[in-house]
Design an enzyme around this catalytic site. Structure first.
Site, PDB file in Angstrom:
ATOM      1  N   ARG A 105       2.674  -9.421   0.193  1.00 44.21           N
ATOM      2  CA  ARG A 105       2.880  -8.420  -0.856  1.00 44.21           C
ATOM      3  C   ARG A 105       3.827  -7.303  -0.466  1.00 44.21           C
ATOM      4  O   ARG A 105       4.340  -6.580  -1.329  1.00 44.21           O
ATOM      5  CB  ARG A 105       1.531  -7.837  -1.302  1.00 44.21           C
ATOM      6  N   CYS A 153      -9.330  -3.908 -10.350  1.00 44.88           N
ATOM      7  CA  CYS A 153      -8.775  -2.682  -9.759  1.00 44.88           C
ATOM      8  C   CYS A 153      -7.419  -2.862  -9.074  1.00 44.88           C
ATOM      9  O   CYS A 153      -6.925  -1.946  -8.444  1.00 44.88           O
ATOM     10  CB  CYS A 153      -9.777  -2.101  -8.760  1.00 44.88           C
ATOM     11  N   HIS A 186       0.819  -1.211   0.000  1.00 42.77           N
ATOM     12  CA  HIS A 186       0.000   0.000   0.000  1.00 42.77           C
ATOM     13  C   HIS A 186       0.852   1.260   0.000  1.00 42.77           C
ATOM     14  O   HIS A 186       0.503   2.274  -0.581  1.00 42.77           O
ATOM     15  CB  HIS A 186      -0.961  -0.015   1.190  1.00 42.77           C
ATOM     16  N   ARG A 192     -10.210   3.903  -1.773  1.00 39.40           N
ATOM     17  CA  ARG A 192      -9.743   3.172  -0.594  1.00 39.40           C
ATOM     18  C   ARG A 192     -10.028   4.041   0.634  1.00 39.40           C
ATOM     19  O   ARG A 192      -9.164   4.769   1.114  1.00 39.40           O
ATOM     20  CB  ARG A 192      -8.252   2.872  -0.712  1.00 39.40           C
ATOM     21  N   GLU A 208     -10.880 -11.256  -3.936  1.00 38.54           N
ATOM     22  CA  GLU A 208      -9.418 -11.145  -3.784  1.00 38.54           C
ATOM     23  C   GLU A 208      -8.813 -12.246  -2.930  1.00 38.54           C
ATOM     24  O   GLU A 208      -7.626 -12.213  -2.634  1.00 38.54           O
ATOM     25  CB  GLU A 208      -9.030  -9.755  -3.260  1.00 38.54           C
ATOM     26  N   ARG A 235     -15.088   1.825  -1.132  1.00 35.87           N
ATOM     27  CA  ARG A 235     -14.851   0.548  -0.447  1.00 35.87           C
ATOM     28  C   ARG A 235     -15.036   0.743   1.051  1.00 35.87           C
ATOM     29  O   ARG A 235     -14.519   1.720   1.616  1.00 35.87           O
ATOM     30  CB  ARG A 235     -13.436   0.065  -0.750  1.00 35.87           C
ATOM     31  N   ASN A 270      -4.086  -7.468  -6.397  1.00 35.48           N
ATOM     32  CA  ASN A 270      -2.940  -7.417  -5.479  1.00 35.48           C
ATOM     33  C   ASN A 270      -3.077  -8.488  -4.406  1.00 35.48           C
ATOM     34  O   ASN A 270      -2.152  -9.262  -4.142  1.00 35.48           O
ATOM     35  CB  ASN A 270      -2.852  -6.054  -4.785  1.00 35.48           C
ATOM     36  N   ASP A 271      -4.242  -8.494  -3.782  1.00 31.74           N
ATOM     37  CA  ASP A 271      -4.441  -9.502  -2.746  1.00 31.74           C
ATOM     38  C   ASP A 271      -4.640 -10.885  -3.338  1.00 31.74           C
ATOM     39  O   ASP A 271      -4.266 -11.873  -2.728  1.00 31.74           O
ATOM     40  CB  ASP A 271      -5.640  -9.124  -1.860  1.00 31.74           C
TER      41      ASP A 271
HETATM   42  C1  PEP Z   1      -6.227  -5.378  -4.403  1.00 31.29           C
HETATM   43  O1  PEP Z   1      -6.056  -6.139  -3.465  1.00 31.29           O
HETATM   44  O2  PEP Z   1      -5.883  -5.645  -5.574  1.00 31.29           O
HETATM   45  C2  PEP Z   1      -6.875  -4.074  -4.201  1.00 31.29           C
HETATM   46  C3  PEP Z   1      -7.277  -3.338  -5.215  1.00 31.29           C
HETATM   47  O3  PEP Z   1      -7.019  -3.614  -2.955  1.00 31.29           O
HETATM   48  P1  PEP Z   1      -5.790  -3.191  -2.018  1.00 31.29           P
HETATM   49  O4  PEP Z   1      -4.575  -3.037  -2.894  1.00 31.29           O
HETATM   50  O5  PEP Z   1      -6.173  -1.924  -1.346  1.00 31.29           O
HETATM   51  O6  PEP Z   1      -5.685  -4.335  -1.062  1.00 31.29           O
HETATM   52 MG    MG Z   2      -7.079  -5.819  -1.599  1.00 33.00          MG
END
Ligand code: PEP
Ligand code: MG
Length: 685
Positions: free
Chosen positions: A566, A603, A293, A400, A532, A436, A555-556
């Site tokens: 991550r 996303c 993040h 976010r 995710e 979100r 990402n998750d």
């Molecule tokens: C993700 O996990 O891809 C996502 C968009 O949310 P974040 O990166 O805030 O966990």
């Molecule tokens: Mg996420």
């Protein structure tokens, strides 16, 4: 007793490394060795580095060395001899040697944004430890002392490991500082004082270490020599390490200098969100990866950032000159003037406004064979809202919202949230914005009473909300109210299955009922979920029947599918976005949504990477949300490819067995079909 007068002749005075050499020599003898300033203002034990440094003996200082004990004459001779050799560190032509001591240090990391800047280091350690005072029972004092000694031993092992690595990677010249840290740690003045305090005050170790540390630091801040005074930061490092090994951490925010380059082991995204960007030029951190993040926020803010630098923090001092090159993924400490001249610097924080609105196309993009793809913006902070227009986004695909909580532990009031969501809706315009629900926990810091063993698998996102229903209800009410003033929808983060969805929807329904009864203006919103985690992918067909839309958080999805943290640079080579297991997950989710006739917004950071965006289009994604500044680049690429060709490549990727195979296929196919769009550095390496 034997005594002699000496004078400090080395240019930097009796500083940390010189003092470390002196301690090493003095400790070889049985006799007591003391050093006294000739003006009588200070006296020190020559076997204690902490004590020596408090002499503040800069160049020219005259000292009396006294030895008493069975080997006093040899001890005195050895110490005087060391003074005459300038502590064995500089030759007489010390100009040349000093420049070696502060020679350029280059360190490779991962550039996660754009920009090349020159600035001054501001060291920042996330979270000074929350040190509490506890009274220890008489019978437990010995155990408390043992606990302290164990923390000293652990700290020593850590420092030895860091030093060994520093020697290998940077050479001895840069590793010496850890010798000094090790000596501080073993210095009887520190350890004895802490243990004495524990016993005398019946205090816990943390408190004792803090009190003794603070006393030492206050001596250092009074030293009338800039170089030596700065050594206080070494002591602070050692105390912080000790405290970290004894206790947990709490928040701490830095005072920013102008031209500051924040150097840290790690940064909470909420800390970055709070930085005064007028002063911050860049950030450089030991930890972090492309999708952490911290990196996402830095990119969103247009802040030059290099992460994953490993042990860099410990090599820096506040005030050091530094180049942060996010393009080359490198930082250069103490850059030589030729190095500075070789670089072309950007103006620091680039800001999401760096592309003027009129040069940017807006609305969805069409591929050459006519497939329309919406490009939306991911937004974290109200300061980024204008980027939606600046980069021609189709509204906000992901807000976010947890970054409204900027400081850990600070839950925003309903009214404050309402105002933020209302201005978000205004910025998003007709396309609307997806808010979100708070995705706190995991790596997004909140103050929790009980530290979790494994936060990423703990009370994060929807779980946190369902456990803290009042917080969730407040946020839901704020969103519903703001939806009356603009187009908003709501997404629930990290659901594992339909039961998470149903429980969340019940709360949303209840809050709508309440607003109705209270006669408060609101509007119903579409409700989506973030897909995710693997369990959500595997039950996506069922979840799709209960919601209005999906958001794919790649990402998750990578993190949880591959079990790779991550934000941990040590395992970044296992974080493979193009792993076939991740692609199956994405494909299955897109299919489930298609069958249920609901939209999917992709996303995660994957959508921001042009080559990956093509693959996503090939799997049927027609709605991508990304860092606003990346929209023009993704638009340019998608407008010059055929979705049909992307489909062919994607279906072959889905048949591959490993991430390497997928990457090779992507490299070869993209190079052959679209050489002008994908130069080698734009493809997976
Ligand atoms: C993700 O996990 O891809 C996502 C968009 O949310 P974040 O990166 O805030 O966990
Ligand atoms: Mg996420």
């Amino acid at each position: 007793m034997a005594e002699r007068r000496v004078q400090v002749t080395s240019r930097l005075g009796l500083h940390a490394r010189a003092a470390a050499n002196l301690v090493r020599v003095a400790s070889q003898f049985k006799s007591c060795l003391t050093l006294e300033r000739l003006d009588g203002s200070a006296e020190a034990d020559a076997k204690s580095i902490l004590s020596i440094l408090t002499l503040a003996a800069s160049r020219g200082t005259e000292l009396r060395v006294t030895a008493s004990g069975e080997d006093e004459q040899e001890a005195l001779d050895a110490v005087v001899d060391l003074f005459s050799r300038d502590f064995d560190e500089f030759q007489k032509d010390d100009g040349r040697q000093i420049s070696r001591a502060i020679s350029e240090l280059r360190c490779k990391g991962l550039g996660v944004s754009d920009g090349v800047v020159l600035g001054r280091v501001l060291r920042f350690q996330e979270g000074t430890r929350e040190v509490y005072r506890a009274e220890i029972a008489e019978a437990d004092l010995e155990r408390e002392r043992r606990r302290f000694r164990a923390a000293v031993r652990l700290s020593r092992r850590q420092l030895e490991a860091i030093k060994e690595r520093a020697e290998k990677e940077f050479g001895r010249g840069h590793a010496y500082i850890f010798d000094a840290h090790l000596l501080f740690l073993q210095d009887a003045k520190l350890t004895r004082d802490v243990e004495d305090y524990i016993v005398k005050e019946r205090s816990n170790s943390e408190w004792a270490a803090k009190v003794v540390g603070d006393r030492l630091l206050s001596i250092y801040t009074q030293i009338n020599d800039e170089y030596l005074r700065e050594r206080g930061s070494d002591i602070e490092d050692v105390i912080q390490r000790l405290l970290a090994n004894l206790t947990g951490e709490g928040p701490k925010y830095p005072n920013l200098l102008e031209d500051a380059v924040i150097v840290s082991t790690d940064l909470l995204p909420s800390t970055i969100a709070e930085l005064n960007l007028n002063h911050v030029k860049a950030i450089a951190t030991d930890a972090g990866g492309w999708t952490s993040h911290m990196a996402i926020i830095a990119r969103g803010l247009g802040l030059t950032a290099v992460v994953g630098l490993r042990d860099f923090y410990h090599r820096t001092r506040t005030g050091d000159r530094i180049i942060v090159d996010a393009r080359g993924g490198e930082v250069i400490l103490h850059p030589a003037s030729e190095t500075v001249a070789q670089h072309q610097f950007t103006t620091g924080s680039l800001g999401p406004t760096s592309v003027p609105r009129q040069t940017v196309e807006a609305g969805p993009v069409k591929t050459l064979d006519g497939v329309e793809i919406s490009l939306r913006a991911n937004v974290e902070l109200p300061t980024e809202f204008h980027a939606v227009h600046d980069f021609g986004a189709c509204g906000v695909g992901l807000f976010r919202s947890e970054f409204l909580l900027s400081r850990p532990g600070l839950m925003s009031s309903e009214q404050r949230q309402y105002e933020a969501y209302k201005s978000l809706a205004e910025a998003a315009g007709d396309y609307g914005a997806v808010v979100r629900l708070f995705d706190v926990g995991g790596e997004v810091g909140i103050e929790v009473k009980d530290r979790e063993r494994n936060p990423a698998l703990g009370l994060r996102a929807v779980r946190f909300n369902l456990h803290n229903k009042e917080i969730m209800r407040t946020q839901v009410r704020a969103i519903l109210r703001a939806a009356a003033a603009g187009k908003l929808s709501l997404v629930i983060p990290m659901v594992a299955d339909v039961s998470d969805v149903r429980m969340s929807k019940r709360i949303i329904d209840e809050e709508m009922e309440r607003l109705k009864t209270e006669n408060v203006e609101f509007s119903a919103v579409q409700i989506g979920v973030m897909i995710e985690v693997p369990s959500a992918v595997l039950t996506s067909e069922r979840i799709a029947c209960e919601v209005d839309f999906f958001e794919l958080g790649t990402n998750d999805l990578v993190q949880y599918t591959l079990a790779v943290d991550r934000g941990n640079d040590k395992v970044s080579e296992w974080f493979r976005t193009l792993h076939p297991a991740v692609l199956y997950g994405i494909n299955r989710t897109l299919q489930a949504a298609k069958n249920a006739n609901i939209p999917v917004i992709v996303c995660g950071e994957m959508a921001s990477t042009p080559a990956y965006a093509v693959l996503l289009a090939g799997m049927g994604a027609v709605d991508l949300s990304m860092i606003p500044a990346m929209i023009p680049r993704v638009r340019a690429v998608l407008s010059q490819i055929k979705a049909n060709e992307a489909r062919e490549i994607a279906s072959r990727c889905l048949e591959a067995g490993t991430a390497d195979e997928v990457e090779e296929l992507v490299r070869n196919e993209f190079k052959a079909r679209w050489p002008q769009l994908f130069p080698p550095n734009a493809l997976p390496q």
